[in-house]
Structures are given as C-alpha cells and as structure tokens.
Design a protein around this motif. Structure first.
Motif, PDB file in Angstrom:
ATOM      1  N   LEU A  16       0.758  -1.264  -0.029  1.00 28.42           N
ATOM      2  CA  LEU A  16      -0.081   0.008  -0.087  1.00 28.42           C
ATOM      3  C   LEU A  16       0.927   1.243   0.058  1.00 28.42           C
ATOM      4  N   ARG A  17       2.074   1.209   0.815  1.00 28.89           N
ATOM      5  CA  ARG A  17       2.696   2.633   0.775  1.00 28.89           C
ATOM      6  C   ARG A  17       3.592   2.686  -0.615  1.00 28.89           C
ATOM      7  N   GLN A  18       3.587   1.819  -1.370  1.00 23.57           N
ATOM      8  CA  GLN A  18       4.262   1.863  -2.800  1.00 23.57           C
ATOM      9  C   GLN A  18       3.417   3.236  -3.495  1.00 23.57           C
ATOM     10  N   SER A  19       2.041   3.170  -3.325  1.00 30.71           N
ATOM     11  CA  SER A  19       1.307   4.266  -4.255  1.00 30.71           C
ATOM     12  C   SER A  19       1.322   5.367  -3.548  1.00 30.71           C
ATOM     13  N   PRO A  20       1.690   6.636  -3.921  1.00 33.02           N
ATOM     14  CA  PRO A  20       1.829   7.655  -3.337  1.00 33.02           C
ATOM     15  C   PRO A  20       0.300   8.118  -2.791  1.00 33.02           C
ATOM     16  N   SER A  21      -0.821   8.162  -3.818  1.00 27.65           N
ATOM     17  CA  SER A  21      -2.018   8.342  -3.367  1.00 27.65           C
ATOM     18  C   SER A  21      -2.508   7.512  -2.447  1.00 27.65           C
ATOM     19  N   ILE A  22      -2.387   6.052  -2.217  1.00 31.65           N
ATOM     20  CA  ILE A  22      -2.752   5.556  -1.009  1.00 31.65           C
ATOM     21  C   ILE A  22      -1.880   5.570   0.069  1.00 31.65           C
ATOM     22  N   ARG A  23      -0.732   6.028   0.090  1.00 29.43           N
ATOM     23  CA  ARG A  23       0.311   6.119   1.323  1.00 29.43           C
ATOM     24  C   ARG A  23      -0.338   7.181   2.115  1.00 29.43           C
ATOM     25  N   GLU A  24      -0.727   8.482   1.540  1.00 29.12           N
ATOM     26  CA  GLU A  24      -1.277   9.589   1.891  1.00 29.12           C
ATOM     27  C   GLU A  24      -2.760   9.228   2.700  1.00 29.12           C
ATOM     28  N   ARG A  25      -3.390   8.460   2.136  1.00 27.81           N
ATOM     29  CA  ARG A  25      -4.747   8.017   2.700  1.00 27.81           C
ATOM     30  C   ARG A  25      -4.475   7.025   4.145  1.00 27.81           C
ATOM     31  N   MET A  26      -3.431   6.497   4.042  1.00 32.66           N
ATOM     32  CA  MET A  26      -3.080   5.390   5.125  1.00 32.66           C
ATOM     33  C   MET A  26      -2.096   5.809   6.312  1.00 32.66           C
ATOM     34  N   GLU A  27      -1.816   6.962   6.471  1.00 43.30           N
ATOM     35  CA  GLU A  27      -0.911   7.420   7.373  1.00 43.30           C
ATOM     36  C   GLU A  27      -1.226   7.097   8.716  1.00 43.30           C
ATOM     37  N   GLN A  28      -2.605   7.484   8.771  1.00 41.05           N
ATOM     38  CA  GLN A  28      -3.179   7.424  10.487  1.00 41.05           C
ATOM     39  C   GLN A  28      -4.033   6.245  10.401  1.00 41.05           C
ATOM     40  N   ALA A  29      -4.053   5.302   9.723  1.00 42.09           N
ATOM     41  CA  ALA A  29      -4.824   3.937   9.521  1.00 42.09           C
ATOM     42  C   ALA A  29      -4.224   2.956  10.534  1.00 42.09           C
ATOM     43  N   GLU A  30      -5.232   2.372  11.064  1.00 39.91           N
ATOM     44  CA  GLU A  30      -5.174   1.061  11.960  1.00 39.91           C
ATOM     45  C   GLU A  30      -5.608  -0.046  11.640  1.00 39.91           C
ATOM     46  N   LEU A  31      -4.861  -0.889  11.494  1.00 40.20           N
ATOM     47  CA  LEU A  31      -5.547  -2.478  11.084  1.00 40.20           C
ATOM     48  C   LEU A  31      -6.427  -2.980  12.248  1.00 40.20           C
ATOM     49  N   VAL A  32      -7.617  -3.438  11.898  1.00 40.93           N
ATOM     50  CA  VAL A  32      -8.472  -3.669  13.170  1.00 40.93           C
ATOM     51  C   VAL A  32      -9.219  -5.050  12.718  1.00 40.93           C
ATOM     52  N   SER A  33      -8.356  -5.944  11.765  1.00 46.58           N
ATOM     53  CA  SER A  33      -8.960  -7.251  11.382  1.00 46.58           C
ATOM     54  C   SER A  33      -7.715  -7.991  10.967  1.00 46.58           C
ATOM     55  N   PRO A  34      -7.864  -9.307  11.222  1.00 47.77           N
ATOM     56  CA  PRO A  34      -6.751 -10.013  10.317  1.00 47.77           C
ATOM     57  C   PRO A  34      -6.490  -9.783   9.036  1.00 47.77           C
ATOM     58  N   VAL A  35      -5.346  -9.865   8.472  1.00 47.13           N
ATOM     59  CA  VAL A  35      -5.173  -9.781   7.056  1.00 47.13           C
ATOM     60  C   VAL A  35      -5.458 -11.183   6.388  1.00 47.13           C
ATOM     61  N   THR A  36      -6.454 -10.954   5.274  1.00 47.06           N
ATOM     62  CA  THR A  36      -6.694 -12.249   4.789  1.00 47.06           C
ATOM     63  C   THR A  36      -6.265 -12.302   3.285  1.00 47.06           C
ATOM     64  N   THR A  37      -5.918 -13.478   2.451  1.00 38.95           N
ATOM     65  CA  THR A  37      -5.816 -13.633   1.056  1.00 38.95           C
ATOM     66  C   THR A  37      -6.689 -14.544   0.710  1.00 38.95           C
ATOM     67  N   THR A  38      -7.057 -14.466  -0.782  1.00 46.27           N
ATOM     68  CA  THR A  38      -7.908 -15.090  -1.572  1.00 46.27           C
ATOM     69  C   THR A  38      -7.207 -15.416  -2.493  1.00 46.27           C
ATOM     70  N   GLY A  39      -7.050 -16.799  -3.221  1.00 50.83           N
ATOM     71  CA  GLY A  39      -6.487 -16.891  -4.571  1.00 50.83           C
ATOM     72  C   GLY A  39      -7.500 -17.530  -5.563  1.00 50.83           C
ATOM     73  N   ASN A  40      -6.779 -17.519  -6.832  1.00 49.45           N
ATOM     74  CA  ASN A  40      -7.615 -18.109  -7.925  1.00 49.45           C
ATOM     75  C   ASN A  40      -9.278 -17.329  -7.862  1.00 49.45           C
ATOM     76  N   TYR A  41      -9.024 -16.121  -8.304  1.00 48.47           N
ATOM     77  CA  TYR A  41     -10.292 -15.568  -8.183  1.00 48.47           C
ATOM     78  C   TYR A  41     -11.206 -15.631  -9.324  1.00 48.47           C
ATOM     79  N   SER A  42     -10.778 -16.000 -10.566  1.00 51.52           N
ATOM     80  CA  SER A  42     -11.674 -15.954 -11.564  1.00 51.52           C
ATOM     81  C   SER A  42     -11.957 -17.729 -11.951  1.00 51.52           C
TER      82      SER A  42
END
Length: 441
Positions: free
Chosen positions: A262-288
């Motif tokens: 997320l930090r690699q994108s300037p527009s996202i990094r600006e929005r995530m500066e004060q963000a706090e994760l409040v859930s587990p990070v989840t992954t999902t594969g084979n979308y389509s």
C-alpha cells in the motif's frame, strides 16, 4: 413416520421441493422467493451467521431485488450510502468519479456499502421469515442427483449428526466452494484473469479528497488495483488485487506485505498514514473461474457456484442475487411442469452468461493502458460515459437502447488499441505520440 419423510435402506430422508446448498446472498434470495410461492424449501449453510465475508460494495441494480425481498429499509439502515465510484491513478495524476445518477437507467441511482456479516445474516433470516427451512452449521457432504426419484443430499449438522434430504430440485448456491462443479469435475480457471487478493479492515483511513462521500475508491496500480470501501462505524475495507507473480514476491507475513504494498502508491500512502488495522489480513487466490455447465435436469448453479469474476467493479453480489432471482422463477415453473419450464431454464442460462460477459469485458482489460486512459479521461461522445456508468451500476440486462453507448465505448477502445500499438496514448482528450515503447494492447 411423517409424510414428508421416507425410509430407504434404514436411512431416514426428509422430503422437500427444493434444497439449496449455501446460505449467502444467492441462496437466501432463491430460498425467500421460492418459499413465498408456497414451495417447501430447505437451505443448508455450512457456517453460522453472522460470519465474515468479503465483497462489501453493492450496486444500484441490487435495490430492485431488495424491494422484491422486502428488505430495502433494513439494508438502508445497516449500510453506508454509495452514490458512485471513484478511480484514482498515480500514473495519470488524476482522480475521476462516476455518479450512478448519470447512468442511462434512472430507476436506481445509488447503492450501499455494507458489512457482509450483517448483510448476509439479514438475507438469511428473511428467507426463514418467508417460510424457508434454514439450517446453519450444516455442511453438505454429498449430492446424488436424481430428477426422477429425488436427489439425495447428505449433510452433517452442527451436532455432528448426519442428515439426509430427498429434493425434487437442487440449487447449488455454495459460492466459491463450487460444490456441484467440484463434484462433477467441471470447474475451470479463467485464463484471462488469474488474480488473487490480500485485504483487511482499517480504522482511520483518510477519505478521498474530492470524491463523493460514500463512494468506493479504486486506486489503479502498476501491478493491479486497490479497493477502499467505507463501511459503517468508521471502518474501511482495503484490499489489493494482483497477479500470483506479484504475491510471490512476499518474503514474510501477509500483514507487513500488505502494508508495504500500500505504501508503494503515493495516493494510497497519503490516505493510510493514520490508519490502524482492526482485523486479520486475509488472502484469497484463484479469483476467476467458471463451471462448464450451470443447468441440468433437476439442478442448477447460481451465483459464485457457477462463476466468479474479478471484483473490481463490485458486481459479485448483484450478479449472484440476479441469477438467483431468475433461477427461482425457472425452478418454480419446473416443479409444476419440467417440459414447459424448459424455455425459462434457457432464458436463465442465457441471461446469466450474458451478464457475466458484459462485466468481464471491462474486467479483463482493466490493467491495460488503453482502458485505463479511457477511464481516467472519460468522453461522453455517443453517450459513452453514460453507458459506462449504467454498466458500472450493474445494468447488465439493459435493452438495446441502453446497450448502444456501451457498444460505442467498446468500438472506441478498439480504435485506441490500434493507435496504442503504433505508439500513441490518449492524453488530454487527444492522441499523442509517447516516448517509451508501447505496452502490449
């Protein structure tokens, strides 16, 4: 022994008109509509509501089905008002918002962002209130299809006991479990869109400056795209969708990998500066993926049980509920007369596949430079932008008049693709020669 039960080889089997595997939006929609027609419906859900699920952004065409189910006010009460969608591109240095009110179809001009745990439970309880027999914590073990004598469905309930039903018709609404497709060996990955996702819920994400309040925001990234969905209670769902190759670059745990991505994108990094994760990070594969067949004698697949496509345009819940609505109409007719219901079954299959194809055309091209140029510099010549908005709103069963602007959009894409191969890009509304070699179109 009750009349709705029979004994076969010492096994007590309960009879029903329709057995639905899966209690998500598709299954609950079909169950509610068929039960309202007086059919004996049994719906089996492997988990217990409320349960977490991704896919929180709904489309305007969901609203019509909410009204039909009698849950429109309840959905409004638990959701965040969603007037449209915003796209942000660091490459173009721009953000563009599409308002659903600008679409060609003026019947429904907004939608909602919801916490799926609450939304799915609402639909599940509504099906029960309308007369469906619902079971949670009940996992289907086997389906033996038999349209003549009744299809035998075996499941294990929450207590660990095995139960059996004989159903005149089986609807597979098992979602990404793809029960029947897996059992029949008919599940196929989509070669055009093999993606995966990594996501979590955050508090304190900065709203998109200049975007309409409540909009889903899509950040276009070199390696894919990122969603940001405002949810009730100040929570924002944030996720990245990209190729398996991108996710193979992960060295450690999922959480730091997501944050670094997320930090690699300037527009996202600006929005995530004060963000706090409040859930587990989840992954999902084979979308389509999609199944080779979706209808058979005495059975059908609805929603994700038949096909799943990349969620960039939030079409998942809408496509699932719309297919369940069409399917329920066909099944109701089949229970009275299978032969006379055949045209409805063909219509169900044709409309569902056409809807998936309509959304897939955009989805397969979202990472291509030409389509990104068109999104970030939209033109309304021939009402192309209005037609695009209608498609983004889920108006995939549009009549010919509403399809013409979409066809104009596709034709323009084709012309710009040829220009792109010659080294030109759309800039400021005009084609300009670019310095670097063009990417594949």
């Amino acid at each position: 022994m009750p009349l709705d039960s029979i004994s076969d080889a010492g096994i007590l089997a309960e009879r029903c008109d329709v057995l639905i595997v899966g209690g998500g939006p598709a299954g609950s929609t079909a169950a509610a509509l068929l039960a309202a027609q007086g059919r004996k419906v049994v719906m089996l859900e492997k988990e217990v509501h409320p349960r977490f699920h991704i896919g929180e952004s709904l489309l305007p065409q969901n609203l019509r089905i909410f009204e039909k189910l009698g849950v429109a006010e309840q959905v409004q009460a638990l959701g965040v008002f969603k007037p449209g969608a915003s796209f942000i591109s660091d490459e173009h240095g721009a953000k563009v918002s599409f308002s659903f009110a600008d679409g060609i179809n003026k019947n429904y001009t907004h939608s909602y962002q919801v916490k799926r745990a609450e939304f799915d439970e609402l639909l599940f309880r509504n099906a029960a209130a309308r007369g469906a027999e619902t079971h949670e914590g009940t996992r289907v073990l086997d389906v033996a299809l038999d349209p003549v004598h009744g299809s035998r469905v075996t499941a294990r309930d929450a207590s660990g006991a095995t139960r059996t039903w004989l159903a005149r018709f089986v609807i597979d609404a098992s979602g990404r479990d793809t029960l029947l497709a897996g059992q029949q060996g008919g599940k196929q990955r989509n070669p055009h869109n093999n993606t995966a996702a990594l996501y979590g819920h955050f508090r304190g994400v900065t709203p998109c400056e200049g975007c309409h309040e409540g909009n889903i925001t899509i950040h276009l990234l070199p390696q894919g795209w990122c969603w940001m969905i405002p949810l009730p209670g100040g929570i924002t769902s944030v996720g990245i969708v990209s190729t398996p190759e991108f996710f193979k670059t992960r060295k450690g745990a999922f959480e730091p990998f997501l944050m670094e991505s997320l930090r690699q994108s300037p527009s996202i990094r600006e929005r995530m500066e004060q963000a706090e994760l409040v859930s587990p990070v989840t992954t999902t594969g084979n979308y389509s993926y999609r199944a080779t067949e979706m209808v058979g004698e005495g059975w059908m697949m609805v929603g994700d049980a038949f096909a799943f496509i990349d969620p960039v345009f939030s079409s998942g819940v809408m496509l699932a509920m719309a297919s369940a609505e069409l399917g329920a109409e066909a099944v109701d007719a089949w229970l009275d007369d299978p032969a006379r219901a055949a045209p409805l079954m063909r219509t169900f299959e044709r409309k569902v596949k056409r809807a998936i194809a309509s959304m897939s055309w955009l989805i397969y091209r979202i990472n291509r430079p030409v389509l990104r140029d068109m999104f970030m510099q939209p033109s309304n010549r021939f009402r192309m932008r209005d037609g695009l908005v209608s498609l983004l709103a889920g108006d995939v069963h549009a009549n010919t008049n509403r399809q013409l602007p979409v066809l104009a959009f596709k034709a323009t894409y084709g012309v710009l693709s040829v220009a792109h191969r010659l080294g030109y890009r759309l800039r400021g509304g005009t084609l300009r020669k670019v310095e670097s070699a063009p990417l594949p179109a």
